[in-house]
Scaffold this motif. Sequence first.
Motif, PDB file in Angstrom:
ATOM      1  N   GLY A   6       0.660  -1.111  -0.260  1.00 31.79           N
ATOM      2  CA  GLY A   6       0.028  -0.123   0.359  1.00 31.79           C
ATOM      3  C   GLY A   6       1.465   0.952   0.234  1.00 31.79           C
ATOM      4  N   GLU A   7      -0.057   2.506   0.139  1.00 34.11           N
ATOM      5  CA  GLU A   7       0.991   3.912   0.008  1.00 34.11           C
ATOM      6  C   GLU A   7       1.591   4.173   1.400  1.00 34.11           C
ATOM      7  OE1 GLU A   7      -1.226   6.989  -0.867  1.00 34.11           O
ATOM      8  OE2 GLU A   7      -2.533   6.021  -2.843  1.00 34.11           O
ATOM      9  N   GLU A   8       1.365   3.755   2.443  1.00 34.93           N
ATOM     10  CA  GLU A   8       1.749   3.741   3.657  1.00 34.93           C
ATOM     11  C   GLU A   8       2.280   2.030   4.560  1.00 34.93           C
ATOM     12  OE1 GLU A   8      -1.116   6.118   6.547  1.00 34.93           O
ATOM     13  OE2 GLU A   8      -0.663   8.136   4.873  1.00 34.93           O
ATOM     14  N   GLN A   9       1.634   1.544   4.004  1.00 37.23           N
ATOM     15  CA  GLN A   9       2.559   0.146   4.777  1.00 37.23           C
ATOM     16  C   GLN A   9       2.203  -1.026   3.844  1.00 37.23           C
ATOM     17  OE1 GLN A   9      -0.995  -0.819   7.928  1.00 37.23           O
ATOM     18  NE2 GLN A   9      -1.451  -2.065   6.745  1.00 37.23           N
ATOM     19  N   ILE A  10       3.389  -1.976   3.996  1.00 38.24           N
ATOM     20  CA  ILE A  10       3.755  -3.215   3.133  1.00 38.24           C
ATOM     21  C   ILE A  10       2.953  -4.224   4.266  1.00 38.24           C
ATOM     22  CG2 ILE A  10       4.600  -4.621   1.874  1.00 38.24           C
ATOM     23  CD1 ILE A  10       6.467  -2.247   1.248  1.00 38.24           C
ATOM     24  N   ASN A  11       1.786  -5.422   3.891  1.00 37.78           N
ATOM     25  CA  ASN A  11       0.852  -5.868   4.421  1.00 37.78           C
ATOM     26  C   ASN A  11       1.695  -7.546   4.424  1.00 37.78           C
ATOM     27  OD1 ASN A  11      -1.097  -5.019   5.793  1.00 37.78           O
ATOM     28  ND2 ASN A  11      -2.392  -5.278   4.184  1.00 37.78           N
TER      29      ASN A  11
END
Length: 393
Positions: free
Chosen positions: A339-344
């Motif tokens: 994602g733009e602010e986090q990576i799952n």
Amino acid sequence: MTDFLVKMFVKEYNEVEKVSVRTAYGVLASMVGIFCNVFLAGIKAVIALLLHSVSVLADAFNNLSDAGSSIIGLVGVKLAEKPADEEHPFGHGRMEYIAALIVSFLVIEVGFTFFKDSIGKIRHPQELQFRLASVIILALSVGVKLWLGFFNKKLGRRIDSQVMMATAADSLGDVVTTSATILSIVFWRATGINIDGIVGVGVSLAVMWAGVGIAKDTLKPLIGAAAAPEDFRKIKQFVEKYEGIVGSHDLIIHNYGPGRSMASIHAEVPNDVSVETSHEVIDKIERDAAKELGIFLVIHMDPLEMKDQAVLSVRKKAEEAAAELDPNLGIHDFRMVTGEEQINLIFDLVIPWEYSQKQGDEWVRELTHRLQEMDRRYQCVITVEQSYIQKPE
């Protein structure tokens, strides 16, 4: 002798995967066991009356219970041969285990009965009678039981039968108990000291222990045992030899009797290959497994990233971090959603059964911490699983 009997009474004896052939092996083992044990029980009963020996009599009734066990085993084998029906779609193979469980209770009961008799002999000993011919006959019975034990062991290994292996162990246990009986008679002859009751206690305890061992061995498949490491390797290698399969995990084997198993496994396939293509490969593996392994195999497809270097790099880091925590840990079903602010980071963490859920939760926290040290954007969604494979001995 064993090979001679097999060739005489078992047609297609090399086709051990066939239910009919397995049944023929079971019938042969049961009939040989009935004959040998009835013969030994009769001889030992006569000797016991001549010698006034409770330990010999206990051994005679142990042989008689072994003959009864063989009869129950014969009935169990024949019932297990019944084909699947509407109420039992996986057949009746577990009847063999149930028969063995009944046998174990009979063995324990006989041992307990003679344990009480032996205690009575210790309290009120009777004079023994020594006859060399009787001792020689008992020694010959040791030889018969020794052969019978190796006979069942060889057949058990040939058709992979836990019941036969348990019967073999029981026969070899009888070798020890009869030898102890001979020792008590010879000891009385040499010293005049009557240890018949004491030896009788030892014999009865050995008989009960054999019964407990048979029960333990037969309860495992009835309750549901983990897959043996060799079965895991065989099925895993079979699945992974097909083109289009990258790896496999989460093997579970359900046993419905000797030679009657179904299994499920997760097969990893490249995520850039069409579902139809991968499904065609999966279908072929399932059909071939039924023909070549005799296993009803159900395969779940897991798409696996094979080209995205960013995903491959992070997955490798996660695997290395898990291995640093404990070499027994494993990772599969790895996915990365950016994602733009986090990576799952989504994956399963496999832990051995000897570790508690609490320990698994601690590893999740530590693994999450280590991955976030690499990149603070990582948000880990980790599912803890325990392996369904037995730990190698």
